[in-house]
Motif scaffolding. Structure first.
Motif, mmCIF file in Angstrom:
data_model
loop_
_atom_site.group_PDB
_atom_site.id
_atom_site.type_symbol
_atom_site.label_atom_id
_atom_site.label_comp_id
_atom_site.label_asym_id
_atom_site.label_seq_id
_atom_site.Cartn_x
_atom_site.Cartn_y
_atom_site.Cartn_z
ATOM 1 N N GLU A 1 0.855 -1.188 0.000
ATOM 2 C CA GLU A 1 0.000 0.000 0.000
ATOM 3 C C GLU A 1 0.890 1.237 0.000
ATOM 4 O OE1 GLU A 1 -3.924 0.515 2.175
ATOM 5 O OE2 GLU A 1 -2.586 1.754 3.374
ATOM 6 N N VAL A 2 0.726 2.050 -1.021
ATOM 7 C CA VAL A 2 1.506 3.285 -1.146
ATOM 8 C C VAL A 2 0.547 4.461 -1.001
ATOM 9 C CG1 VAL A 2 2.983 4.668 -2.636
ATOM 10 C CG2 VAL A 2 3.165 2.172 -2.670
ATOM 11 N N ILE A 3 0.870 5.365 -0.099
ATOM 12 C CA ILE A 3 0.033 6.549 0.124
ATOM 13 C C ILE A 3 0.683 7.757 -0.543
ATOM 14 C CG2 ILE A 3 -0.944 8.099 1.853
ATOM 15 C CD1 ILE A 3 -1.154 5.714 3.720
ATOM 16 N N LYS A 4 -0.099 8.429 -1.348
ATOM 17 C CA LYS A 4 0.379 9.611 -2.074
ATOM 18 C C LYS A 4 -0.522 10.788 -1.715
ATOM 19 C CE LYS A 4 1.515 11.123 -6.762
ATOM 20 N NZ LYS A 4 1.492 10.759 -8.202
ATOM 21 N N ARG A 5 0.086 11.901 -1.368
ATOM 22 C CA ARG A 5 -0.679 13.091 -0.992
ATOM 23 C C ARG A 5 -0.399 14.201 -2.019
ATOM 24 N NH1 ARG A 5 -2.636 12.180 4.124
ATOM 25 N NH2 ARG A 5 -1.565 10.524 5.277
ATOM 26 N N GLU A 6 -1.477 14.746 -2.576
ATOM 27 C CA GLU A 6 -1.342 15.793 -3.586
ATOM 28 C C GLU A 6 -2.328 16.925 -3.300
ATOM 29 O OE1 GLU A 6 0.808 16.138 -5.963
ATOM 30 O OE2 GLU A 6 1.747 14.139 -5.922
ATOM 31 N N THR A 7 -1.873 18.144 -3.607
ATOM 32 C CA THR A 7 -2.732 19.319 -3.528
ATOM 33 C C THR A 7 -2.695 20.008 -4.881
ATOM 34 O OG1 THR A 7 -2.280 19.609 -1.173
ATOM 35 C CG2 THR A 7 -3.138 21.519 -2.364
ATOM 36 N N ALA A 8 -3.839 20.348 -5.433
ATOM 37 C CA ALA A 8 -3.909 20.980 -6.755
ATOM 38 C C ALA A 8 -4.971 22.055 -6.753
ATOM 39 C CB ALA A 8 -4.215 19.927 -7.821
ATOM 40 N N CYS A 9 -4.861 22.892 -7.767
ATOM 41 C CA CYS A 9 -5.843 23.959 -7.937
ATOM 42 C C CYS A 9 -6.856 23.558 -9.001
ATOM 43 C CB CYS A 9 -5.151 25.251 -8.348
ATOM 44 S SG CYS A 9 -4.092 25.926 -7.047
ATOM 45 N N ASP A 10 -8.124 23.513 -8.611
ATOM 46 C CA ASP A 10 -9.254 23.294 -9.527
ATOM 47 C C ASP A 10 -9.384 21.855 -10.016
ATOM 48 O OD1 ASP A 10 -9.982 25.993 -9.292
ATOM 49 O OD2 ASP A 10 -8.541 26.529 -10.861
ATOM 50 N N SER A 11 -8.279 21.242 -10.475
ATOM 51 C CA SER A 11 -8.360 19.862 -10.979
ATOM 52 C C SER A 11 -6.980 19.203 -10.882
ATOM 53 C CB SER A 11 -8.867 19.840 -12.427
ATOM 54 O OG SER A 11 -7.903 20.439 -13.283
#
Length: 242
Positions: A145-155
């Motif tokens: 299990e690999v956890i990836k965290r991302e933050t983006a604008c709009d999409s």
């Protein structure tokens, strides 16, 4: 005389197998009768039989046997004669088998669940009444299990699923490892929205907005970064009256 089973009398060379008193008449050197009396006791040898069935081996009178067959053991009975026992022995062999298994995360075998690689045994009773032992050579491969965290604008476009996401949430993609087990990638996605606002202004000759002076009517934009890290865009609808 006392003998076992039979007795050969050296006086007349005869063999006797029953207890009793026996006589024989000889002649002395002077021509007279010489009567010899034999008081004979015949003791019988003893012979008995035993039947035994065992698994793998059987110990009898201090000796261990691993093969089926007939075996004899002789000792001296109380009457001084042989006491012979014949053993009719059947040896049944235990059964041993092996299994090799590779599984992901867990493996259930004979009602028990295993989560670690290793060698495990299960013993039951075979048809011949002896142990039937199975050895399991188990390899447990772990799912990843690999956890990836991302933050983006709009999409946000995620290469794994080849999809574009516009809402904050948790998304999953499942691949397979080289061992054939699941490799689950968990995307914790935060979507921050860009901000758009509008202003309408009417001015004489000129209008200064965000450090810039405009002398012509029109729509103008100014973009900066909002607190959430995304664009904050303001649209100015400007009317210049001369």
């Amino acid at each position: 005389e006392t003998a076992c089973d039979s007795y050969i009398w050296d006086v007349n060379g005869q063999t006797y197998s029953v207890s009793g008193t026996y006589t024989d008449t000889l002649q002395t050197v002077n021509g007279c009768d010489s009567i010899v009396v034999l008081r004979l006791t015949i003791n019988k040898s003893v012979e008995t039989e035993e039947t035994a069935e065992a698994c793998d081996s059987y110990t009898w009178n201090g000796k261990t046997y691993t093969t089926s067959g007939d075996y004899t053991y002789t000792t001296t009975a109380a009457n001084g004669c042989d006491s012979t026992t014949i053993l009719h022995l059947t040896i049944n062999n235990s059964v041993k088998t092996e299994e090799t298994v590779e599984a992901c995360d867990t493996y259930t075998w004979n009602g028990k669940t295993y989560t670690k690689s290793g060698d495990y045994t299960f013993t039951t009773t075979a048809k011949n009444g002896c142990d039937s032992t199975i050895t399991l050579h188990l390899t447990i491969n772990k799912s990843v299990e690999v956890i990836k965290r991302e933050t983006a604008c709009d999409s946000y476009y995620w290469n794994n699923t080849r999809k574009t996401y516009t809402e904050t949430g948790i998304y999953y993609d499942t691949l397979q490892t080289i061992h054939g087990c699941d490799s689950v990638i968990v995307l914790h996605l935060t979507i921050n929205k860009s901000v758009k606002t509008e202003e309408t202004i009417v001015a004489c000759d000129s209008y200064t907005w965000n450090g810039k002076t405009y002398t012509t009517s029109g729509d103008y934009t100014f973009t900066t970064t909002a607190a959430n890290g995304c664009d904050s865009t303001t649209i100015l609808h400007l009317t210049i009256n001369n």
